[in-house]
Design an enzyme around this catalytic site. Structure first.
Site, PDB file in Angstrom:
ATOM      1  N   ASP A 252      -2.259  -8.995  -1.927  1.00 34.77           N
ATOM      2  CA  ASP A 252      -1.210  -7.983  -2.042  1.00 34.77           C
ATOM      3  C   ASP A 252      -0.174  -8.362  -0.991  1.00 34.77           C
ATOM      4  O   ASP A 252       0.101  -7.610  -0.068  1.00 34.77           O
ATOM      5  CB  ASP A 252      -1.791  -6.579  -1.797  1.00 34.77           C
ATOM      6  CG  ASP A 252      -0.808  -5.475  -2.171  1.00 34.77           C
ATOM      7  OD1 ASP A 252       0.292  -5.798  -2.667  1.00 34.77           O
ATOM      8  OD2 ASP A 252      -1.138  -4.294  -1.955  1.00 34.77           O
TER       9      ASP A 252
ATOM     10  N   GLU B 169       5.716 -10.129  -8.473  1.00 34.22           N
ATOM     11  CA  GLU B 169       6.919  -9.316  -8.274  1.00 34.22           C
ATOM     12  C   GLU B 169       7.922 -10.159  -7.495  1.00 34.22           C
ATOM     13  O   GLU B 169       7.821 -10.286  -6.274  1.00 34.22           O
ATOM     14  CB  GLU B 169       6.566  -8.054  -7.502  1.00 34.22           C
ATOM     15  CG  GLU B 169       5.486  -7.214  -8.133  1.00 34.22           C
ATOM     16  CD  GLU B 169       4.788  -6.304  -7.125  1.00 34.22           C
ATOM     17  OE1 GLU B 169       5.463  -5.544  -6.417  1.00 34.22           O
ATOM     18  OE2 GLU B 169       3.549  -6.358  -7.037  1.00 34.22           O
TER      19      GLU B 169
ATOM     20  N   HIS C 228       8.436   1.289  -3.248  1.00 37.82           N
ATOM     21  CA  HIS C 228       9.035   1.165  -4.586  1.00 37.82           C
ATOM     22  C   HIS C 228      10.090   2.229  -4.910  1.00 37.82           C
ATOM     23  O   HIS C 228      10.128   2.759  -6.023  1.00 37.82           O
ATOM     24  CB  HIS C 228       7.942   1.185  -5.659  1.00 37.82           C
ATOM     25  CG  HIS C 228       7.013   0.016  -5.622  1.00 37.82           C
ATOM     26  ND1 HIS C 228       7.386  -1.231  -5.192  1.00 37.82           N
ATOM     27  CD2 HIS C 228       5.685  -0.099  -5.957  1.00 37.82           C
ATOM     28  CE1 HIS C 228       6.350  -2.061  -5.277  1.00 37.82           C
ATOM     29  NE2 HIS C 228       5.313  -1.406  -5.719  1.00 37.82           N
TER      30      HIS C 228
ATOM     31  N   ARG D 268       7.715  -2.190   0.367  1.00 41.93           N
ATOM     32  CA  ARG D 268       7.594  -1.165   1.413  1.00 41.93           C
ATOM     33  C   ARG D 268       8.722  -1.196   2.438  1.00 41.93           C
ATOM     34  O   ARG D 268       9.262  -2.268   2.756  1.00 41.93           O
ATOM     35  CB  ARG D 268       6.255  -1.331   2.131  1.00 41.93           C
ATOM     36  CG  ARG D 268       5.095  -0.999   1.239  1.00 41.93           C
ATOM     37  CD  ARG D 268       3.761  -1.174   1.923  1.00 41.93           C
ATOM     38  NE  ARG D 268       2.700  -0.662   1.063  1.00 41.93           N
ATOM     39  CZ  ARG D 268       2.136  -1.349   0.066  1.00 41.93           C
ATOM     40  NH1 ARG D 268       2.523  -2.585  -0.194  1.00 41.93           N
ATOM     41  NH2 ARG D 268       1.204  -0.790  -0.667  1.00 41.93           N
TER      42      ARG D 268
ATOM     43  N   HIS E 201       7.462  -4.854 -12.325  1.00 39.74           N
ATOM     44  CA  HIS E 201       6.093  -4.614 -11.860  1.00 39.74           C
ATOM     45  C   HIS E 201       5.080  -4.717 -13.012  1.00 39.74           C
ATOM     46  O   HIS E 201       4.153  -3.906 -13.100  1.00 39.74           O
ATOM     47  CB  HIS E 201       6.032  -3.239 -11.183  1.00 39.74           C
ATOM     48  CG  HIS E 201       5.005  -3.135 -10.105  1.00 39.74           C
ATOM     49  ND1 HIS E 201       3.653  -3.140 -10.376  1.00 39.74           N
ATOM     50  CD2 HIS E 201       5.122  -3.026  -8.769  1.00 39.74           C
ATOM     51  CE1 HIS E 201       2.991  -3.029  -9.237  1.00 39.74           C
ATOM     52  NE2 HIS E 201       3.864  -2.965  -8.240  1.00 39.74           N
TER      53      HIS E 201
END
Ligand code: BGC
Length: 342
Positions: free
Chosen positions: A242, A306, A107, A82, A177
């Site tokens: 996350d 990631e 992304h 982000r 991803h």
């Protein structure tokens, strides 16, 4: 190791897509398409010798092009993760990108690297996918030449090497991803994970870093000792993990970031990186997608590791820099190493 090329149909814009099948002598199989430089399948053996597909995805190009594709297997860029309010300032100029995640950019924008056709070249045992991201694409400055090289070794490493060059200063953050499920289906809450990070980037309610690197010690974010993913997941901020973990090793050498074991199948995944961070995403937003072979992917049926620089780095001067200048060359490596625990 062999690589074979197969036709994978055409996109809705009429572009031809190819699939590259990488296979080693152990029978591990990796499939990659040149749409989004996307990993579509990874087949590995479990402790009984059964081969299963351990990544989430779709059966065809239409699935990958669909609006609700949550970046299954894709290469994300120009800036993965982000950017606050979709903007940054570089050498005194402000840039505004599309806000495709509430008020923020995620992304790489509306048509990021994950939605582009890459030029493919098979070179002995490597697959090289390249593209030029033109100056101004998705609002980013500079023509950027990007190359992603995939190699499946006989030791069962899927190695991903990234390189890029620009003709103007820009920001870059690339990642893969893939959503893994080492059991080949069902929840990932029973998988055990270990992440070698004493800190993570604390985020606000829109998942943007506040700038603080918060210690994991004594919190539900502490994954330094192997632990079932489900142990503390319901106490984690938001819907589950996350978050970007700040890896302890930061000298740019290829180092183990995380290890995951599925006790039921015995499959293991070791993730190595040269990058300072890894976003551990526990598939919280999977919402009963219909994926490959009619499989339904529900919340926490896949996880991503990631490897990348920290989110929103261009707006956080204290984070490791993501600026790329014409005199520099961007390089980074990620290895997904597959194994079996007896
Ligand atoms: C992000 C998640 C997002 C997912 C799919 C992950 O990298 O951290 O918040 O939902 O990508 O877009």
């Amino acid at each position: 190791m062999s690589i074979t090329t197969h036709s994978y149909g055409t996109t809705k814009h009429g572009e031809k897509v190819d699939l590259f099948r990488l296979e080693n002598k152990r029978g591990t199989l990796v499939e990659i398409i040149n749409y989004g430089a996307t990993i579509t399948s990874i087949l590995t053996h479990d402790r009984e010798g059964t081969l299963s597909d351990i990544v989430l995805g779709f059966d065809d190009i239409a699935g990958y092009e669909s609006a609700d594709n949550p970046y299954f297997g894709a290469t994300c860029g120009r800036f993965a993760n982000r950017l606050k309010k979709g903007s940054f300032t570089l050498n005194g100029t402000s840039y505004q990108l599309a806000k495709n995640d509430g008020e923020n950019a995620l992304h790489g924008g509306l048509r990021g690297f994950d939605k582009q056709i890459w030029e493919a070249q098979v070179n002995a045992d490597t697959l090289i996918l390249k593209r030029v991201s033109p100056d101004g694409e998705e609002g980013y400055p500079g023509n950027l030449l990007v190359e992603v090289t995939f190699q499946l070794t006989e030791e069962n490493d899927l190695r991903i090497d990234y390189q890029a060059e620009t003709d103007q200063p820009t920001f870059i953050n690339l990642t893969n991803h893939s959503y893994f499920n080492l059991a080949g289906g069902g929840t990932i809450r029973d998988h055990h994970i270990q992440i070698h990070a004493d800190h993570y980037t604390l985020v606000d309610e829109t998942a943007i870093p506040t700038g603080e690197l918060r210690a994991v010690e004594g919190t539900e974010m502490d994954l330094r000792c192997s632990l079932a993913i489900g142990t503390h997941i319901d106490q984690v901020q938001g819907l589950g993990y996350d978050h970007n973990y700040c890896l302890n090793q930061t000298d740019g050498s290829l180092t183990i970031a995380a290890q995951v074991i599925d006790p039921s199948s015995g499959r293991t995944l070791t993730c190595l990186t040269t990058e300072p961070g890894v976003q551990f995403y526990s598939g919280n937003f999977l919402n009963s997608f219909i994926g490959k072979a009619g499989n339904i992917y529900a919340k926490q049926n896949g996880f991503c590791l990631e490897t990348q620089h920290f989110p929103d780095s261009p707006n956080q001067p204290s984070f490791p820099s993501t600026q790329l200048n014409p005199s520099d060359r961007y390089t980074q490596t990620c290895v997904y190493r597959f194994g079996i625990e007896k």
